[in-house]
Design an enzyme around this catalytic site. Structure first.
Site, PDB file in Angstrom:
ATOM      1  N   ASP A  47       5.689  -4.034   1.315  1.00 13.31           N
ATOM      2  CA  ASP A  47       4.708  -4.707   0.738  1.00 13.31           C
ATOM      3  C   ASP A  47       6.067  -4.590   0.150  1.00 13.31           C
ATOM      4  O   ASP A  47       6.248  -4.103  -1.205  1.00 13.31           O
ATOM      5  CB  ASP A  47       3.783  -3.874  -0.204  1.00 13.31           C
ATOM      6  N   GLU A 104       3.010  -8.109   4.475  1.00 16.43           N
ATOM      7  CA  GLU A 104       2.691  -9.029   2.971  1.00 16.43           C
ATOM      8  C   GLU A 104       3.574 -10.228   3.131  1.00 16.43           C
ATOM      9  O   GLU A 104       4.167 -10.201   2.604  1.00 16.43           O
ATOM     10  CB  GLU A 104       2.012  -7.799   1.973  1.00 16.43           C
ATOM     11  N   ASP A 161       2.357   0.479  -5.222  1.00 20.76           N
ATOM     12  CA  ASP A 161       3.234   0.047  -3.834  1.00 20.76           C
ATOM     13  C   ASP A 161       3.213   0.286  -2.052  1.00 20.76           C
ATOM     14  O   ASP A 161       3.412  -0.290  -2.269  1.00 20.76           O
ATOM     15  CB  ASP A 161       4.525  -0.233  -3.956  1.00 20.76           C
TER      16      ASP A 161
END
EC number: 3.1.21.10
Length: 178
Positions: A18, A78, A150
């Site tokens: 991420d 992502e 996160d």
């Protein structure tokens, strides 16, 4: 006559990322068939007082170290969302570029998933909240501590990749009919 035992299912190790310039979450899972196992997760933090190139180097060096340590077979990142702050979006894009490049430089295949696809794969709805995603990540990966959102998001990206990978594999084997 002996019956043939089913073929052993391969275990695939995946690194979910991420990306962010300030905090980049990462998570490593293994998938064997439809079973998932948590290996490790964490957050790469960069110093906001440093220059952008220096922060990107920290991100690259740390991701490279994780790739060497955990030897993932595949990675998933992502996709970037665009917000009103163009500068913030550009910086996120820089971090995302590093997150895509680090595994590619080690010949690790990289997949990309949007936030809605990740939420849909993990929670069952593309409009899930962060709390719902974290709860499902903990349910799907017992033992994951999720100290930061996160890291939970990165594990969710890895879970999403595992689900999509399993679906593609089933289609390829002809186990799913159109």
């Amino acid at each position: 006559m002996l019956s043939a035992s089913p073929p052993a299912q391969a275990t695939v190790r995946m690194l979910g990322i991420d990306p962010g310039l300030r905090f980049t979450g990462w998570g490593v899972i293994e998938a064997t068939g439809n079973r998932l196992r948590h290996i490790a997760d964490g957050v790469i933090a960069t110093d906001s007082t440093e220059s952008v190139p220096a922060r990107l180097r920290v991100l690259h060096d740390t991701l490279t170290s994780l790739l060497v340590t955990y030897h993932p077979d595949e990675a998933a990142v992502e996709e970037t969302y665009v917000n009103r702050n163009g500068t913030a979006t550009l910086k996120l894009g820089y971090a995302r570029g590093v997150a895509l490049l680090a595994p590619a430089l080690r010949n690790v295949p990289v997949a990309e998933y949007g936030a809605k696809a990740v939420k849909l794969a993990v929670v069952g709805t593309g409009g899930a909240t962060k709390d719902q995603v974290q709860m499902m990540v903990q349910r799907l990966l017992p033992g994951a501590t999720l100290k930061r959102a996160d890291a939970a998001d990165a594990l969710a990206v890895a879970i999403c990749h595992a689900h999509h990978r399993a679906s593609r594999s089933a289609w390829a084997r002809g186990a799913v009919m159109a």
